[in-house]
Design a protein around this motif. Structure first.
Motif, PDB file in Angstrom:
ATOM      1  N   ASP A   1       0.853  -1.185   0.000  1.00  0.00           N
ATOM      2  CA  ASP A   1       0.000   0.000   0.000  1.00  0.00           C
ATOM      3  C   ASP A   1       0.893   1.240   0.000  1.00  0.00           C
ATOM      4  O   ASP A   1       2.110   1.139  -0.128  1.00  0.00           O
TER       5      ASP A   1
ATOM      6  N   ALA B   1      -9.380  -0.173  -5.283  1.00  0.00           N
ATOM      7  CA  ALA B   1      -8.873   0.040  -3.923  1.00  0.00           C
ATOM      8  C   ALA B   1      -8.263   1.431  -3.791  1.00  0.00           C
ATOM      9  O   ALA B   1      -7.719   1.990  -4.741  1.00  0.00           O
TER      10      ALA B   1
ATOM     11  N   ASP C   1      -5.499   1.070   1.243  1.00  0.00           N
ATOM     12  CA  ASP C   1      -6.274  -0.140   1.529  1.00  0.00           C
ATOM     13  C   ASP C   1      -5.359  -1.344   1.701  1.00  0.00           C
ATOM     14  O   ASP C   1      -4.353  -1.501   0.983  1.00  0.00           O
TER      15      ASP C   1
END
Length: 297
Positions: free
Chosen positions: A194, A247, A251
């Protein structure tokens, strides 16, 4: 008695106009052209092989190239680029255009679809792996069969901020390994993170290194589970550069391992590095390159 006058009518003959000899000029032009033709044929009949090739090259060079003093040896033999059976190749100039997104052949699709079903069955047969179903996404793509193993905050695939594989992730990879051996297709593995910055910043250990280390750790688990190492084509870390579809940047699902069973043509393009006309230097080893990464999770 008076005599009537006798009237004699004589028709005047019109004088014929002079033709001027125009036909002689036309005939002379014709004879000159005919003589030039015979002269050219005589020269060609006595020319050597090299001269004939040079003459052929001269006449095959497009006018625009000749006026611009371009390279005759690389110029197209046709004034209209392209042609032939392959629309991606311009004949004569030998320029390969970047191919569009490839589509799987029907046979390849059938094999990969069957592999997808066997992977899903392997998960269903194991009660522990069945709990991970929501974290496994398997789908066909233009590159082949994509298997994505996704993180969640409650059940991460790796320990926080490290490349140490969680036990259930290890079991999952080792279960997949023999199934992936069933096809001869090559495999690539990529690690993703991420967008949380790694403590210490880019100058030290970053998401680039983390994603690459997680991809390599996944490779080790697959090989330990029985995957043929020769099937692996590329192992790389992508950091947070490619998010999971839908996403957000932070996330947990972005923290994932992506395994692609490559379509045979895609794998060959990677090996040849021919997609953009790049060729590896002679004698160089084509080894997978691990890219950097970016995330503390």
């Amino acid at each position: 008695m008076s005599e009537q006058p006798i009237i004699i009518r004589r028709k005047k003959k019109a004088a014929k106009g002079h033709h001027g000899g125009a036909w002689k000029i036309a005939f002379a032009d014709f004879m000159t052209a005919l003589m030039a033709l015979f002269l050219v044929l005589w020269v060609l009949s006595n020319a050597g092989k090299g001269d004939k090739e040079a003459i052929a090259q001269y006449f095959s060079t497009p006018l625009l190239v000749a006026l611009a003093h371009g390279d005759k040896s690389s110029a197209s033999t046709s004034a209209i680029p392209g042609g032939g059976t392959d629309p991606n190749v311009s004949q004569g100039e030998r320029v390969r255009k970047p191919p569009r997104s490839s589509r799987l052949s029907s046979e390849e699709r059938r094999h990969l679809q069957a592999l997808k079903q066997r992977l899903e069955d392997a998960v269903e047969r194991d009660p522990k792996l069945r709990e991970l179903k929501q974290q496994i996404a398997i789908e066909l793509s233009p590159e082949g069969l994509r298997v994505q193993l996704l993180d969640t905050d409650k059940r991460p695939m790796f320990e926080l901020g490290s490349a140490k594989v969680a036990p259930y992730m290890s079991q999952l990879l080792r279960t997949f390994a023999p199934v992936l051996n069933e096809l001869r297709n090559r495999i690539q593995i990529s690690g993703h993170t991420d967008s949380h910055p790694y403590a210490g910043g880019e100058a030290t250990y970053s998401n680039w290194e983390l994603s690459a280390d997680r991809a390599k750790a996944s490779r080790q688990e697959l090989v330990a589970g029985g995957l043929d190492p020769d099937k692996l084509l590329r192992v790389s870390g992508m950091s947070d550069r490619i998010r999971l579809r839908g996403a957000g940047p932070y996330d947990a699902a972005n923290r994932r391992i992506e395994i692609i069973v490559l379509d045979s043509q895609v794998a060959q393009r990677i090996l040849d590095q021919d997609e953009y006309g790049i060729q590896a230097p002679p004698g160089s080893d084509h080894e997978p390159v691990s890219a950097p990464a970016q995330t503390p999770q």
